[in-house]
Design an enzyme around this catalytic site. Sequence first.
Site, PDB file in Angstrom:
ATOM      1  N   ASP A  75      61.293  52.316  13.006  1.00  0.00           N
ATOM      2  CA  ASP A  75      61.049  52.045  11.713  1.00  0.00           C
ATOM      3  C   ASP A  75      59.779  51.059  11.507  1.00  0.00           C
ATOM      4  O   ASP A  75      59.840  49.943  12.503  1.00  0.00           O
ATOM      5  CB  ASP A  75      62.205  51.330  10.857  1.00  0.00           C
ATOM      6  CG  ASP A  75      63.322  52.554  10.828  1.00  0.00           C
ATOM      7  OD1 ASP A  75      63.737  52.895   9.777  1.00  0.00           O
ATOM      8  OD2 ASP A  75      64.098  52.815  11.910  1.00  0.00           O
ATOM      9  N   LYS A  76      59.031  51.053  10.564  1.00  0.00           N
ATOM     10  CA  LYS A  76      57.956  49.890  10.624  1.00  0.00           C
ATOM     11  C   LYS A  76      58.520  48.611  10.062  1.00  0.00           C
ATOM     12  O   LYS A  76      58.254  47.704  10.518  1.00  0.00           O
ATOM     13  CB  LYS A  76      56.724  50.330   9.547  1.00  0.00           C
ATOM     14  CG  LYS A  76      55.828  49.288   9.276  1.00  0.00           C
ATOM     15  CD  LYS A  76      54.657  49.940   8.383  1.00  0.00           C
ATOM     16  CE  LYS A  76      53.587  49.005   8.344  1.00  0.00           C
ATOM     17  NZ  LYS A  76      52.524  49.642   7.425  1.00  0.00           N
TER      18      LYS A  76
END
Length: 355
Positions: A75-76
Amino acid sequence: MKRIYPLHVKNEFVFNASPRDFTVEEIPLYAFTGEGEHLVLKVRKKEMTTWEMLDAISNHVGIRRRDMGYAGLKDKHAMTIQYISLPARFEDKLEAFSHDKIKILDKVRHNNKIRVGHLKGNRFGIRLKKVLGVQKDKLDSVLKWIKANGVPNYFGNQRFGTDGNNWIDGKKLIEGTLKIRDRKTKEFLMGSYQSYLFNGWLSKRMELSLLLEEFSETETEKLMKLPEGSLHGTAEQKNFFKLLEGDLMMHYPYGRLFEAEALSKEAERFAEKDIAPTGLIPGTRTKRAGAAAGTIEAMFDEEIKMNGARRYAWVQVTEITKNYIEEKAQYELGFVLPKGSYATNVLDILRGEAL
C-alpha cells in the site's frame, strides 16, 4: 459491484489509511541463506508505491527496475516493510543511498532473486479512531467471530484503481473495443476485470449463504434459480460459507486442488481450517467447478486470453491482537493474513458493510 459480508453488526469508527494509522509488514516465505549472488534488502517505506520505491533504489544504484526482485506490491498510504533483492555486486553503491521516505533496515545475501508471491503473508497494524462506548464491545465481539470463522477473500479497492473503474477498461480490452500498446498496462487492466468477475462470483456465493440462514434449501434453490435438490444438505454445514457439489477445494493455507465430493466430510475439514473453497479467476489453463457450484461460477466466467487461476474464497485471520485506549477512544488492532488477501475485508466486516 457491492460486496456482501456475513454479519449485520454496524460499527462506527474512523480509519484513515496513513503511515501513522496503518502498517504492513511482509512475512517471508523462507529464511534467507546468508550467501549467494543476490542481496536482499529489508526496506521500510511510506507514502509511496512499491514501484516508486524500486525506481528510487534502482536509479541510485544504476540498474534497471526489472533487475530487482520483490514478493508483492504494498500500500502507498501506509508504513510498509517489505523485502526486495538486487544483484549483490551493487552493495557498495547502497552505502550512499538516502531518501526521506525509504529506509533500508537490513541486508542479507541470498542465492536467488525474490519472485512475486514468495511470501507467507502480511502482518497488519491498524488504528481505529472515535471508538466510543459500546462500539468497543461490538468490535470485540466481531473480532471473536472473525477469529473463529475467517473472512471472505475479496479483492480490495486498490485492485481497481483510484476511481474503482480499472475493470471497465479491462473489459473493453477483452472485448476488443479498446486498444493499448503497453503490454504491462494492458495485462494490469485485464487483470482488474478478472478480479471484478471473481468478486462478483464471491458476492453471489455470500448471498446464497445468507439466504440459507433465513430460508429452507428448497426456497433458496428457487431464489437462486438452481436445479431442484442441488442444495440438499448445505444448510446443516457449520461454516457460514456453504460448500456446494462440484466446488473445487484447496488444502489450506496452500496445497493441492481437488473437487469436493462428500460435502459433509469436506465441510468438517473446512471448519477445522484444513481446506478451503476456491473461486475462479477466469482465463485459460485453469479448472472449472462442476455441478451446482459450476452453475453459479458460469455466471462470472468469460473467455479471457490470459492465464486464469483458482483463488481461495475464504481465508483465516490469525495472530489477532487488540488494545483499546479509552482516553483517546482508539482501538489498536493487529492481525496476519495470507498473501494476496486484503486488510479491507477485515475492516469491512468490523464496520458492518463495504464502502
